[in-house]
Design a protein around this motif. Structure first.
Motif, mmCIF file in Angstrom:
data_model
loop_
_atom_site.group_PDB
_atom_site.id
_atom_site.type_symbol
_atom_site.label_atom_id
_atom_site.label_comp_id
_atom_site.label_asym_id
_atom_site.label_seq_id
_atom_site.Cartn_x
_atom_site.Cartn_y
_atom_site.Cartn_z
ATOM 1 N N THR A 45 0.808 -1.221 0.000
ATOM 2 C CA THR A 45 0.000 0.000 0.000
ATOM 3 C C THR A 45 0.845 1.278 0.000
ATOM 4 N N PRO A 46 1.863 1.427 0.825
ATOM 5 C CA PRO A 46 2.648 2.668 0.745
ATOM 6 C C PRO A 46 3.668 2.679 -0.389
ATOM 7 N N ILE A 47 4.015 1.503 -0.929
ATOM 8 C CA ILE A 47 5.056 1.424 -1.954
ATOM 9 C C ILE A 47 4.506 1.723 -3.344
ATOM 10 N N VAL A 48 3.282 1.305 -3.615
ATOM 11 C CA VAL A 48 2.706 1.417 -4.959
ATOM 12 C C VAL A 48 2.658 2.858 -5.475
ATOM 13 N N PRO A 49 2.195 3.832 -4.700
ATOM 14 C CA PRO A 49 2.180 5.206 -5.253
ATOM 15 C C PRO A 49 3.568 5.710 -5.627
ATOM 16 N N LEU A 50 4.568 5.343 -4.841
ATOM 17 C CA LEU A 50 5.933 5.761 -5.173
ATOM 18 C C LEU A 50 6.412 5.086 -6.455
ATOM 19 N N ALA A 51 6.087 3.810 -6.616
ATOM 20 C CA ALA A 51 6.490 3.092 -7.826
ATOM 21 C C ALA A 51 5.790 3.660 -9.060
ATOM 22 N N VAL A 52 4.510 3.977 -8.924
ATOM 23 C CA VAL A 52 3.764 4.552 -10.048
ATOM 24 C C VAL A 52 4.369 5.902 -10.435
ATOM 25 N N ALA A 53 4.713 6.705 -9.449
ATOM 26 C CA ALA A 53 5.321 8.000 -9.741
ATOM 27 C C ALA A 53 6.677 7.830 -10.419
ATOM 28 N N ALA A 54 7.477 6.878 -9.953
ATOM 29 C CA ALA A 54 8.797 6.648 -10.539
ATOM 30 C C ALA A 54 8.679 6.175 -11.986
ATOM 31 N N VAL A 55 7.786 5.237 -12.241
ATOM 32 C CA VAL A 55 7.617 4.739 -13.611
ATOM 33 C C VAL A 55 7.024 5.837 -14.501
ATOM 34 N N GLY A 56 6.133 6.650 -13.944
ATOM 35 C CA GLY A 56 5.593 7.780 -14.703
ATOM 36 C C GLY A 56 6.678 8.748 -15.134
ATOM 37 N N ILE A 57 7.617 9.026 -14.247
ATOM 38 C CA ILE A 57 8.740 9.908 -14.590
ATOM 39 C C ILE A 57 9.611 9.265 -15.663
ATOM 40 N N LEU A 58 9.838 7.939 -15.535
ATOM 41 C CA LEU A 58 10.619 7.240 -16.559
ATOM 42 C C LEU A 58 9.918 7.286 -17.908
ATOM 43 N N CYS A 59 8.587 7.194 -17.906
ATOM 44 C CA CYS A 59 7.831 7.294 -19.158
ATOM 45 C C CYS A 59 7.952 8.692 -19.761
ATOM 46 N N LEU A 60 7.859 9.706 -18.913
ATOM 47 C CA LEU A 60 7.965 11.078 -19.405
ATOM 48 C C LEU A 60 9.331 11.370 -20.005
ATOM 49 N N THR A 61 10.368 10.725 -19.481
ATOM 50 C CA THR A 61 11.712 10.943 -20.010
ATOM 51 C C THR A 61 12.025 10.019 -21.179
ATOM 52 N N GLY A 62 11.095 9.141 -21.530
ATOM 53 C CA GLY A 62 11.271 8.273 -22.683
ATOM 54 C C GLY A 62 12.082 7.019 -22.420
ATOM 55 N N ARG A 63 12.288 6.664 -21.171
ATOM 56 C CA ARG A 63 13.089 5.479 -20.863
ATOM 57 C C ARG A 63 12.253 4.209 -20.760
ATOM 58 N N VAL A 64 10.945 4.370 -20.537
ATOM 59 C CA VAL A 64 10.042 3.225 -20.423
ATOM 60 C C VAL A 64 8.838 3.499 -21.317
ATOM 61 N N ASN A 65 8.346 2.456 -21.941
ATOM 62 C CA ASN A 65 7.188 2.570 -22.815
ATOM 63 C C ASN A 65 5.932 2.847 -21.980
ATOM 64 N N GLY A 67 3.072 1.743 -22.435
ATOM 65 C CA GLY A 67 2.310 0.509 -22.267
ATOM 66 C C GLY A 67 2.621 -0.178 -20.948
ATOM 67 N N TRP A 68 3.892 -0.148 -20.549
ATOM 68 C CA TRP A 68 4.271 -0.725 -19.251
ATOM 69 C C TRP A 68 3.606 0.046 -18.110
ATOM 70 N N PHE A 69 3.574 1.354 -18.261
ATOM 71 C CA PHE A 69 2.966 2.185 -17.219
ATOM 72 C C PHE A 69 1.474 1.880 -17.088
ATOM 73 N N LEU A 70 0.774 1.862 -18.221
ATOM 74 C CA LEU A 70 -0.665 1.593 -18.179
ATOM 75 C C LEU A 70 -0.954 0.180 -17.687
ATOM 76 N N GLY A 71 -0.132 -0.775 -18.089
ATOM 77 C CA GLY A 71 -0.295 -2.144 -17.601
ATOM 78 C C GLY A 71 -0.080 -2.243 -16.101
ATOM 79 N N GLY A 72 0.910 -1.537 -15.606
ATOM 80 C CA GLY A 72 1.161 -1.538 -14.159
ATOM 81 C C GLY A 72 0.034 -0.903 -13.371
ATOM 82 N N VAL A 73 -0.499 0.202 -13.878
ATOM 83 C CA VAL A 73 -1.612 0.875 -13.194
ATOM 84 C C VAL A 73 -2.855 -0.009 -13.211
#
Length: 95
Positions: A45-65, A67-73
């Motif tokens: 529960t406390p880890i998931v929001p941080l992970a979503v934010a981290a992957v979101g930042i990676l998506c914004l910088t173009g390092r992660v697709n 699709g991975w972000f939407l699949g994770g959410v």
């Protein structure tokens, strides 16, 4: 992203999905499975929001697709809302 990184991410995703599938199966047979599920939810529960934010930042910088972000959410929503999803499907099926 390199091919090796993609393979590692795919392995981690598959291992996590298998772990999530095993947890409800254990809950059907013993009370320990239910306790493990509750502990796992409390841990994530406390880890998931941080992970979503981290992957979101990676998506914004173009390092992660994206699709991975939407699949994770989507996977996170299904994991935390699994009881409601099961109830909804049972209602649709009339069970």
């Amino acid at each position: 992203m390199s091919n090796k990184t993609q393979r590692v991410l795919a392995f981690v995703l598959c291992a996590g999905l298998l772990a999530l599938q095993a947890t409800p199966a254990m809950a059907q047979f013993t009370g320990a499975g239910t306790q493990a599920t509750n502990w796992f939810v409390q841990l994530l529960t406390p880890i998931v929001p941080l992970a979503v934010a981290a992957v979101g930042i990676l998506c914004l910088t173009g390092r992660v697709n994206w699709g991975w972000f939407l699949g994770g959410v989507l996977g996170t929503a299904l994991f935390f809302g699994r009881d409601q999803v099961v109830t909804m499907f049972r209602g649709w099926l009339g069970a």
